[in-house]
Write an enzyme that holds these catalytic residues in place. Structure first.
Site, PDB file in Angstrom:
ATOM      1  N   LYS A 166      14.537   5.670  21.375  1.00 52.47           N
ATOM      2  CA  LYS A 166      14.557   6.636  20.083  1.00 52.47           C
ATOM      3  C   LYS A 166      15.543   7.739  20.304  1.00 52.47           C
ATOM      4  O   LYS A 166      15.974   8.131  21.647  1.00 52.47           O
ATOM      5  CB  LYS A 166      13.172   7.315  20.010  1.00 52.47           C
ATOM      6  CG  LYS A 166      11.980   6.236  19.942  1.00 52.47           C
ATOM      7  CD  LYS A 166      12.204   5.685  18.662  1.00 52.47           C
ATOM      8  CE  LYS A 166      10.888   4.771  18.335  1.00 52.47           C
ATOM      9  NZ  LYS A 166      10.942   3.900  17.088  1.00 52.47           N
ATOM     10  N   HIS A 287       9.856  -9.591  16.041  1.00 50.17           N
ATOM     11  CA  HIS A 287       9.563  -8.124  15.277  1.00 50.17           C
ATOM     12  C   HIS A 287       9.079  -8.569  14.131  1.00 50.17           C
ATOM     13  O   HIS A 287       9.702  -9.281  13.166  1.00 50.17           O
ATOM     14  CB  HIS A 287      10.753  -7.399  15.595  1.00 50.17           C
ATOM     15  CG  HIS A 287      10.089  -5.841  15.241  1.00 50.17           C
ATOM     16  ND1 HIS A 287       9.973  -5.323  14.198  1.00 50.17           N
ATOM     17  CD2 HIS A 287      10.007  -4.844  16.327  1.00 50.17           C
ATOM     18  CE1 HIS A 287       9.548  -4.136  14.247  1.00 50.17           C
ATOM     19  NE2 HIS A 287       9.589  -3.756  15.675  1.00 50.17           N
TER      20      HIS A 287
END
Length: 459
Positions: A166, A287
């Site tokens: 992140k 994903h």
């Protein structure tokens, strides 16, 4: 036109259809629009999903009627509709005769989703007979292969401690690689976030080169193997293959430490099958970004997350995200654990059908979305085991002492659960875990009332 005399056979027994082994069975929650009868609409749904349309056509013959999809059970009060699809209806490859998931979707979740007499229809489960199941690829790799690389027991190796770098976008190559190195000093596994690829500010080739170097350095410093899931998602088959080949070449001797992430929902079955067949020696990381548009309980059409997961195992996903079952920030509930069981077990019960996987390799549940060290024990209690890949972004890099400490706190939380030790008690002798309580005080207050006094109490 009422087609129930052709496309409905309510005298058929589900047990007989399963024993016959020639039908894919699908269970839907379906509601007709006002003014339409339930059986009439269900029969039209089956017709539109197979051999029929809204009128009789002159080209229909006896063989055609023999492969009709048939409504075999309805419960209008509960809005349950079950349809049996003959396996002959489903398209197969001309190159090898294998099954293709896009054909399954085209028939079972195709034109029927836009029918004028249907208020909504959503698939909640399906059953695949042995003759059709054997035509799917299934996984070539799973968590056991990761455990092997990590030097663990390949039957019960426990949680793989992972993260997502992140922020998901905005990091240039060196800061990205530095964040990888920081986490790897305490953790096992890092994945690209789903939008990360080849942005102009972070060219893939430069980023991958630095990440491969960061992995080598972290392995040298810790004496432990490390894992990376690299995003190869693309519209174009050749682009996916080019990315994959470059990544493997760059990681070199650590190529078996690399998984390939594919955004399977947004790119569709073709991308998953491309990765599965072009790179059978890599862990295929499915994903599911975007899936909530159809799988959310708020959506009354499409299919559920359970169905998506089951399809992923058929296609050959090594692992797929399964949410956090109500223990993280994403939509979900504790009962979602049946999704994980359907992925991992040799035979498992779904909402409507029991599926025997006939030795098809298991798919690994990947847990992500708002998890941290304080939330893990409750999650494991609900699931009943910890053989998952767990990826915490904020749960690692939101730790007050940084990503390395965040990774260690996740590992310590898992160790405490495995040992059956209360988390606060365990934290007294494990600084990183103790600091996780201070890093996420709202969660600490919610799940561990009185933790401040207990944590600082003399042992």
């Amino acid at each position: 036109m009422d087609q129930s005399n052709r496309y409905a056979r309510l005298d058929l027994q589900e047990a007989d259809l399963i024993a016959g082994g020639r039908h894919v069975l699908c269970a839907y929650v379906m509601k007709p629009k006002a003014g339409y009868g339930y059986l009439e609409t269900a029969a039209h749904f089956a017709a539109e999903s197979s051999t029929g349309t809204n009128v009789e056509v002159s080209t229909t013959d006896d063989f055609t009627r023999g492969v009709d999809a048939l409504v075999y059970e309805i419960d209008p009060e509960k809005e349950i509709m079950k349809i049996a699809y003959p396996v002959e209806l489903f398209d197969r490859n001309i190159i090898d005769g294998r099954a293709m998931l896009c054909s399954f979707l085209t028939l079972t979740i195709g034109n029927n989703q836009g029918m004028g007499d249907v208020e909504y229809a959503k698939m909640h489960d399906f059953y695949v007979p042995p003759c059709y199941l054997r035509l799917f690829d299934g996984p070539s790799m799973n968590i056991a292969d990761m455990w092997r690389v990590l030097g663990r027991d390949v039957r019960n190796g426990g949680m793989v401690v992972g993260t997502i770098i992140k922020p998901k976008l905005g990091l240039r190559p060196k800061p990205f690689a530095d964040a990888c190195h920081e986490f790897w000093l305490g953790g096992d596994f890092i994945k690209n976030d789903e939008p990360q690829g080849n942005q102009t500010f972070a060219p893939l080739k430069e980023t991958i080169r630095l990440v491969a170097d960061a992995m080598k350095r972290a392995q040298d410093e810790t004496g432990e193997a490390k894992l990376f899931s690299a995003n190869i998602t693309a519209d174009d088959h050749y682009e996916m293959v080019a990315r994959g080949e470059y990544i493997l070449e760059t990681f070199g001797e650590n190529a078996d430490h690399v998984a390939f992430l594919v955004d399977g929902y947004v790119t569709g079955p073709a991308a998953i099958t491309t990765a599965r067949r072009q790179f059978p020696r890599q862990f295929l990381h499915y994903h599911r970004a975007g899936h909530g548009a159809v799988t959310s309980p708020q959506s009354m059409r499409g299919y559920t997350a359970f169905v998506l997961s089951k399809m992923a195992r058929l296609q050959g996903a090594s692992g797929i995200h399964t949410g956090t079952m109500g223990y993280g920030k994403m939509e979900g509930e504790a009962a979602d654990k049946i999704m994980a069981y359907m992925l991992t077990d040799e035979a498992a019960e779904g909402p409507f059908y029991r599926q025997d996987w006939l030795g098809l390799k298991a798919t690994t549940p990947i847990i992500s979305g708002g998890m941290n060290a304080l939330r893990l024990p409750g999650f494991f209690d609900n699931l009943g085991h910890s053989n998952v890949i767990q990826t915490s972004g904020g749960g690692a890099f939101g730790h007050l002492d940084g990503g390395t400490a965040g990774a260690k706190s996740l590992r310590q939380s898992h160790e405490a659960w495995m040992a059956g030790v209360d988390l606060v008690t365990y934290a007294r002798e494990h600084r990183e875990l103790a600091r996780a309580f201070e890093s996420f005080p709202a969660d600490a207050d919610k799940f561990y009332p009185g933790w401040r006094d207990r944590l600082h109490r003399a042992a």
